[in-house]
Design a protein around this motif. Structure first.
Motif, mmCIF file in Angstrom:
data_model
loop_
_atom_site.group_PDB
_atom_site.id
_atom_site.type_symbol
_atom_site.label_atom_id
_atom_site.label_comp_id
_atom_site.label_asym_id
_atom_site.label_seq_id
_atom_site.Cartn_x
_atom_site.Cartn_y
_atom_site.Cartn_z
ATOM 1 N N ASN B 117 0.810 -1.207 0.000
ATOM 2 C CA ASN B 117 0.000 0.000 0.000
ATOM 3 C C ASN B 117 0.845 1.259 0.000
ATOM 4 O OD1 ASN B 117 -2.554 0.646 -0.333
ATOM 5 N ND2 ASN B 117 -3.275 -0.138 1.630
ATOM 6 N N GLU B 119 3.098 3.868 -1.939
ATOM 7 C CA GLU B 119 3.302 4.305 -3.326
ATOM 8 C C GLU B 119 4.771 4.254 -3.710
ATOM 9 O OE1 GLU B 119 1.940 6.609 -1.119
ATOM 10 O OE2 GLU B 119 -0.089 5.869 -1.475
ATOM 11 N N CYS B 123 6.341 2.466 -6.898
ATOM 12 C CA CYS B 123 7.079 3.137 -7.959
ATOM 13 C C CYS B 123 8.416 2.465 -8.201
ATOM 14 C CB CYS B 123 7.306 4.593 -7.608
ATOM 15 S SG CYS B 123 5.789 5.514 -7.729
ATOM 16 N N THR B 153 -7.596 3.557 -6.061
ATOM 17 C CA THR B 153 -6.854 4.085 -4.919
ATOM 18 C C THR B 153 -5.433 4.478 -5.287
ATOM 19 O OG1 THR B 153 -6.283 1.826 -4.362
ATOM 20 C CG2 THR B 153 -8.152 2.792 -3.209
ATOM 21 N N SER B 154 -4.997 4.183 -6.493
ATOM 22 C CA SER B 154 -3.626 4.522 -6.873
ATOM 23 C C SER B 154 -3.452 6.023 -6.952
ATOM 24 C CB SER B 154 -3.293 3.938 -8.246
ATOM 25 O OG SER B 154 -3.271 2.561 -8.177
ATOM 26 N N GLN B 155 -2.295 6.469 -6.530
ATOM 27 C CA GLN B 155 -1.956 7.882 -6.671
ATOM 28 C C GLN B 155 -1.714 8.189 -8.146
ATOM 29 O OE1 GLN B 155 -1.446 10.232 -4.302
ATOM 30 N NE2 GLN B 155 -2.070 8.898 -2.634
ATOM 31 N N THR B 156 -1.784 9.462 -8.471
ATOM 32 C CA THR B 156 -1.593 9.789 -9.888
ATOM 33 C C THR B 156 -0.220 9.381 -10.367
ATOM 34 O OG1 THR B 156 -0.984 11.976 -9.180
ATOM 35 C CG2 THR B 156 -3.193 11.704 -10.011
ATOM 36 N N LYS B 159 -0.057 5.829 -11.133
ATOM 37 C CA LYS B 159 -0.779 5.533 -12.380
ATOM 38 C C LYS B 159 0.073 5.860 -13.585
ATOM 39 C CE LYS B 159 -5.554 6.234 -11.007
ATOM 40 N NZ LYS B 159 -6.698 7.102 -11.185
ATOM 41 N N ASP B 194 -6.358 14.077 -13.877
ATOM 42 C CA ASP B 194 -4.989 14.574 -13.949
ATOM 43 C C ASP B 194 -4.456 14.444 -15.368
ATOM 44 O OD1 ASP B 194 -2.500 14.970 -11.841
ATOM 45 O OD2 ASP B 194 -1.940 14.129 -13.778
#
Lengths: 425, 939
Positions: B117, B119, B123, B153-156, B159, B194
């Motif tokens: 969970n 990020e 990455c 729920t993924s951050q930009t 993504k 975004d």
């Protein structure tokens, strides 16, 4: 002829730059820097770009470079470079970047003296030393007198010797120095064995003495005559100092000369047959699985018991993934040097006939790509006094002088190996 | 980095300080030995491992071979500390190549990091996958990457990275990614808030859509919509404006994406797109001072022009762009000139009229002398594309002149192009021969064999040309230095047609022989053997030089080359036969004309165009070439579809079964987008939602004008329809029943037979549906011909997960029928005129009675009139029988009359339905529709 002379350091910076002719600009140095110094592919000592040839010699991370536009004798240019290096050595000991920087005035003086408009001139060290001195001031009267002497000497029949040398004690020292090159296969057969020798002489004799030099009885020089006995000493590629009378040598094989005053190299030679190997190395190296290598090495001194080898250093390679080496030696000291991937075994002295053993195990670590260890050769350095590997012996040195004085002669022999006495395993 | 590693800093400082390479090597060897020892001893804590692995990485970067530390790097990846993990990943991506065995050990750790969970870990893992990109990773992890990309729920930034990682994996291992399956879900991300995410996803979709055009067709609307919002409504955050241009990268990508697809039929989309392009062109009409601003604008503009050309090469937009391009090709900036010429070549390749380009011919020819070779290349391409019969002499002459000074790299291509143009646009054969021989003598080595083969073909096939050609070739051969290709052409042509000019002065057989033979000693063996063949032909036609020729054969009998020797021996014995022998004559008959064949030159030229990452949407050359190319590519895909053999055949048959049982859809035979869909093995048409209530709602709507079409817990879809003649208007009401907005809302219409029925939205549907509200979308339909399948509405949206619903729209042929009133006499007269089968369709089927045991006449009436047929009273004597009539309006086929008779029988519980129509298709279709509805209650 040589148009320009440069000395570069490792990085390609110009330390010394002398243009003998006008056919180049100073920027020609950049061409060399770009094309040779920073180009790691080029390792040939002669590079010709267009009509320009660069000859270079590397010494202690310096490049000694001659540049020319004409089709010169390459051997001459290299001889010039090496001669410069030996002159520099005798003037300030060591030739490296620092000493070049410290002595640049002297170097400019020297290179102007030994070459004129690109043509090599008198490069006899002793002669040069008589008028290019490291001491700065000489009184002018003496200088004037000296200079007239220099002129007569340089233009006389024996340009390498002044006539008015006087010693109280007339002595001559002869050193025969031989370097042994060996490469032996893993099975123990000799792949290549030869000897590079030179005879160095220091003559402190009065007047203009005539010397005669005699080597072994059974001596074959330049192997012209096929009928040399099998135990004869054969010398190839003999090269003499300019004082030796070559025509006499050609007709009767006698070496006669009027020696320069002081130290000089009388002769250089090479011998490839009947080379006696002073040290015998018997290695047993086993790779045990992928994690260990065991070494068992015996060194045997193969000469008379009265003699001894000194400064014996064996460099025993280890695999590239060695973690540590556990050594056991009876003589000397052995130590793993990771920086060079070798075990260095140093023995201060081995008496003739003596045997030394070395046993060790090297631990290895696992690697990603399993590659076979290349097993580079074991390298041995040593020195043995009073022994010549080629078997060369100085029989006599006769000195004739008008005044017929008595002279004392000393002969020394030294056989050594440094860097090219190699045994594969 | 959290803790700075002193050991590492020291190590790097030592290496930097090393004056010579030997010292550096020593230091590294020492360090490596130390590391090996430490690693072997084990018991290292995380910090130490990190430090040593970092040293190993540094050594590796310096170019030394490193073969330890891989295991430690793998261990570091599973560490919980960021700095250790980071070094671990760095080591993995640097030290391991894609086939390394160690990667297997890493895959699980990477999966764990992807699932985490956090990020940052995500990455790092994504970076590692993208950098290494091994096939094993692609197979094991592409699902996880995809999940990260679509997860709400993924951050930009996760993504973004996920999208680019997928792109990299797809480029490397295209088979691993189930592109078609993911299509809708991926396309829906194009609606992300975004812009950064949108850019990344668009890059991904660009790559995927190139190979799966149909699966990604939805992105067309999305792209247009996004462009509209970006360019016209200015809907973007300030950070995405680059020198006042709204996200030029995204614009370029979208414009490029649109070029992969055939121009849309949808009028709304077209007008929006037109508006967008117009705006872009207007924006960049005035060049600004700022270089960056200019660059950004030009990037967008060039892509917009390309798209405009792609959409419609004769639209006024293209006219505007031609004017703009003209300004660009004389710009001071090399890049602008290059792009201008390139785009102009695109225009020339597609446009109907080259007139606007010809105005700038002078400038273009000048560009051939540009100082930049790439610009020269483009100018050459453009000249090649814009050449036609009117300007061919000028252009070819110019190219020939330029050839002599052109770069070597350019010459071969130039020669090919000149040869093609000369042949294609030759006004007279004389000009053709003159030019081509000039070409051969000028370009020499760069002339491929194809060129002179073609000359020989053309001369042989054109009788008027032969004499002239022989003369000209002879003149060319007389020059002291000639190229070998010229000798070959000369050898062939003089051998075949030398006798035609032999009687003219200066062209006597002996002179011909001397000229040709003087060249032979400079030629290779193959040319010499060709010359030998020429000589034997001459033995036949010029008996006066026979002795010389025989002498040559005699000499060649002893050469070493086997081919030459054989020819010489054979020719020698042939020539030494007695004069009255006919064998020689028969052997040396004049060559028959070649069968007409396609020039090999164009093939050669096309082979030279390598495939780059982006597919080109056009090729150099005139309009016909592009058309041809389209046809070819279509043909090329066909065999592919049938290649897998019987398996696919039965597969599609199965699919057809399913489909036809649903709604009689026959998808695979629809005209517009047939081939590639089958190649992909995926069905393009969405799967239709099924369920008893869905069926009920649908059937109800087939004979009523409004009602509910679909409903579930999240969404309700209702319909109101109005038909007038062959036109209809459907209002589709989409209601959001939940309390969160439905985002990335997409609705698309899939029409099987677009020739017969068109359905387009009045405007681009909005892409969010606010909670608890209803939005209305107008759909225009037009009936062009009789059709048999229902259009399918696909609604997809994001409500937590991505959902997609496909429903048939109740638009049937009967909706376009207008009832007519007919008297009894009229009716029966027409009934008889139409007559029996095939224009009659009849069916007998069982019916159920209502609760009282009576016929459900009310319902029958409802069904029939719901299908827009006028029920005629008092026509049939039997009161329970129904008679109805109507006219079908279609825009292409015109009006089609339709009569219906329904005869229910209470006793037999059977019903007979007869439909007669002037069109057999219509009769059958109306029968099928009404029968289906009437039958319903029996089930």
């Amino acid at each position: 002829m040589i148009s320009a002379f440069f000395i570069f350091n490792q990085k390609g910076e110009v330390l010394i730059s002398r243009l003998y002719r006008t056919d180049f600009k100073r920027s020609i140095a950049d061409v060399f820097r770009i094309q040779v110094v920073s180009n790691s592919d080029v390792r040939s000592p002669i590079i010709t770009l267009g009509s320009t040839s660069f000859f270079h010699v590397r010494v202690n991370n310096l490049y000694v470079v001659c540049v020319t536009k004409t089709n010169v004798n390459a051997a001459l240019v290299f001889e010039f470079c090496y001669r410069f290096i030996s002159i520099a050595k005798s003037y300030f000991g060591k030739v490296d970047e620092e000493s070049v920087k410290n002595n640049f005035v002297l170097i400019y003086e020297l290179i102007d003296e030994i070459s004129d408009y690109g043509y090599p001139q008198n490069s006899e060290i002793d002669t040069l030393k008589s008028y290019i001195t490291t001491e700065s001031v000489i009184s002018s009267a003496i200088a004037a007198e000296e200079s007239s002497k220099i002129t007569t000497q340089a233009t006389g029949a024996t340009s390498w010797r002044r006539g008015d040398v006087k010693y109280k004690k007339n002595e001559a020292f002869v050193d025969v120095v031989e370097t042994v090159n060996l490469s032996m296969s893993a099975k123990g057969t000799v792949l290549r064995a030869d000897v590079d020798g030179h005879i160095q002489m220091r003559a402190y004799l009065s007047g203009t003495p005539e010397c005669k030099f005699g080597l072994n009885d059974k001596l074959v020089i330049d192997k012209n005559s096929q009928g040399g006995a099998s135990d004869a000493v054969e010398l190839d590629d003999c090269r003499f100092h300019q004082c030796v009378r070559l025509n006499e040598f050609d007709t009767s094989r006698t070496i006669s000369f009027i020696p320069p005053d002081g130290e000089f190299e009388l002769m250089r030679y090479r011998s490839t047959s009947n080379v006696k190997l002073p040290l015998r190395v018997i290695p047993t190296v086993n790779e045990i699985g992928t994690t260990q290598v065991s070494y068992n090495i015996t060194v045997k001194a193969n000469f008379g018991t009265k003699l001894s080898a000194t400064n014996v250093v064996l460099r025993i390679p280890t695999p590239l993934n060695t973690t540590g080496v556990d050594c056991k030696v009876a003589n000397g000291k052995a130590k793993y040097v990771p920086a060079e991937n070798v075990v260095v075994w140093k023995i201060p002295r081995i008496q003739g006939g003596q045997e030394c053993t070395f046993s060790a195990t090297a631990g290895l670590t696992s690697t990603t790509t399993r590659q076979v260890w290349a097993r580079p050769p074991i390298d041995v350095d040593f020195e043995v006094l009073m022994l010549t590997a080629s078997g060369l012996i100085v029989r006599f040195l006769k000195v004739f002088e008008k005044s017929n004085y008595h002279s004392i002669k000393w002969v020394r022999y030294l056989t050594k190996a440094s860097g090219s006495y190699q045994i594969r395993f | 980095m959290a803790a700075n590693m002193r050991g590492l800093t020291q190590f790097i400082a030592d290496i930097r300080g090393a004056r010579v390479r030997e010292l550096e090597e020593k230091r590294i060897n020492k360090e490596m030995a130390n590391i090996r020892k430490k690693f072997k001893d084990g018991n290292l804590d995380g910090y130490q491992k990190k430090k040593y692995v970092a040293k190993i990485i540094f050594t590796y970067i310096l170019g030394y071979k490193v073969d330890v530390g891989h295991m430690e790097a793998v261990n570091l990846i599973s560490s919980s500390k960021y700095s250790e993990k980071q070094i671990g990943y760095l080591a993995v991506t640097l030290l391991m190549h894609e086939n390394s065995d160690f990667l297997r050990l890493v895959v699980n750790s990477i999966r764990k990091d992807l699932d985490e969970n956090n990020e940052v870990s995500n990455c790092l893992a994504l970076h590692a996958i993208a950098n290494v990109g091994s096939s094993e990773m692609a197979e094991a992890l592409s699902e996880d990457v995809h999940r990260l990309l679509i997860s709400p729920t993924s951050q930009t930034f996760v993504k973004k990275k996920a999208a680019l990682t997928l792109l990299r994996l797809y480029r490397k291992h295209p088979t691993v990614i189930p592109a078609a399956e993911w299509a809708l879900r991926l396309v829906s991300i194009m609606d992300d808030q975004d812009l950064g995410v949108v850019i990344c996803v668009t890059s991904l979709i660009m790559a995927l859509a190139q190979d799966h055009l149909d699966a990604y067709a939805v992105c067309y609307t999305k792209a247009v919509d996004r462009l509209h919002r970006l360019v016209i409504e200015g809907e973007y955050s300030a950070t995405y404006a680059y020198y006042k241009v709204p996200s030029p990268w995204l614009q370029v990508k979208l414009l490029r994406l649109l070029q992969y697809y055939a121009p849309s039929e949808d009028a709304t989309l077209r007008s929006v797109l037109h508006e967008v392009l117009q705006t872009i062109m207007n924006n960049s009409a005035e060049p600004s001072r700022n270089v960056q601003h200019n660059n950004a604008q030009h990037a967008v503009l060039f892509e917009a022009i390309s798209l405009a050309i792609h959409l419609d090469a004769s639209s006024p937009l293209v006219g505007t762009s031609a004017v703009l391009l003209a300004r660009f090709i004389s710009s001071k900036e090399t890049n602008v000139r290059y792009l201008g010429l390139d785009t102009m070549a695109h225009l020339a390749a597609r446009a109907d009229s080259l007139e606007p380009l010809k105005k700038h011919q002078g400038t273009i020819i000048l560009s051939l002398r540009d100082k930049d070779i790439s610009v020269r290349r483009r100018a050459l391409d453009l000249l090649y594309s814009m050449c036609d019969t009117d300007n061919s002499e000028l252009i070819v002459g110019e190219l020939l002149r330029y050839l002599k000074v052109a770069d070597y790299a350019l010459r071969e291509e130039m020669v090919l192009k000149i040869a093609i143009l000369t042949e294609k646009y030759a006004n007279s054969y004389k000009w053709y021969i003159d030019t081509i021989l000039q070409l051969i003598s000028a370009a020499g080595d760069h002339v491929g064999d194809e060129v002179w083969y073609r000359v020989v073909q053309i001369v042989t096939n054109t009788e008027d040309l032969q004499e002239y050609a022989a003369k000209v070739v002879f003149e060319h051969l007389k020059s002291p230095s000639t190229h070998e290709s010229l000798v070959k052409v000369g050898g062939y042509i003089l051998g075949e047609y030398g006798h035609l000019i032999a009687n003219d002065t200066g062209y006597s057989p002996l002179e011909q022989f001397q000229v040709l033979h003087s060249k032979s000693q400079f030629c290779v063996a193959s040319t010499r053997s060709l010359l030998l063949s020429t000589y034997i032909k001459w033995v036949n036609v010029f008996p006066e030089i026979k002795p010389q020729l025989i002498n040559i054969f005699e000499r060649y009998r002893h050469v070493l080359d086997a081919e030459l020797q054989q020819r010489a021996c054979e020719f020698y014995s042939l020539a030494s036969r007695p004069d009255d022998d006919e064998v020689l004559q028969n052997v040396c008959e004049e060559m028959p004309p070649f069968p007409p064949r396609v020039s090999a030159l164009i093939g050669r030229l096309n082979r030279k165009l390598g495939d780059t990452e982006d597919k080109r949407t056009w090729i150099h050359g005139g309009k016909e070439m592009n058309l041809e190319r389209h046809a070819n590519s279509r043909k090329a895909t066909l065999p592919g579809s049938s290649a897998p053999g019987t398996a696919t055949v039965t597969g599609t048959a199965d699919a057809q079964d399913v489909m036809s049982s649903l709604a009689g859809l026959n998808l695979s035979s629809s005209g517009d987008q047939p081939d590639s869909s089958r190649v992909d093995g995926s069905v393009v048409a969405p799967r239709v939602a099924v369920g008893p209530s869905v069926e009920k709602w649908f059937n109800k709507l087939t004979y009523s004008a409004e009602g509910v079409l679909y409903e579930d817990v999240q969404i309700q879809i209702g319909i109101k329809s109005r038909y007038q003649g062959h036109l209809g208007q459907l209002a589709i009401y989409l209601g959001n029943k939940i309390s969160v907005p439905l985002t990335s809302f997409t609705s698309t219409i899939h029409v099987n037979d677009s020739e017969a029925l068109s359905a387009t939205f009045a405007k681009i549907p909005p892409n969010t549906l606010v909670p608890r509200t209803q939005s209305q979308q107008l759909l225009h339909v037009e009936c062009k011909k009789a059709f048999s399948s229902f259009p399918i509405l696909t609604v997809s949206f994001l409500a937590g997960a991505h959902q997609s619903i496909s429903i048939r729209l109740p638009i049937s042929i009967t909706k376009f029928i207008e009832g007519v009133k007919l008297g009894q006499a009229d009716f029966f007269e027409r009934w008889k005129v139409i007559g029996g089968p095939p224009r009659e369709a009849q069916a007998v089927f069982p019916i159920t009675l209502d609760g009282t045991g009576q016929l459900d006449l009310v319902r029958y009436r409802q069904v029939v009139s719901g299908n827009h047929l006028e029920i005629l009273e008092d026509v049939d004597p039997n009161p329970s029988n129904l008679v109805a009539a109507g006219v079908l309006h279609t825009s292409v086929d015109g009006k089609v009359g339709c009569l219906l008779r329904l005869e229910p029988n209470r006793e037999a519980k059977l019903c007979r339905l007869t439909v007669r129509s002037t069109s057999e298709d219509v009769a059958a279709e109306v029968l099928r529709l009404i029968e289906k509805l009437l039958r319903l209650d029996s089930s």
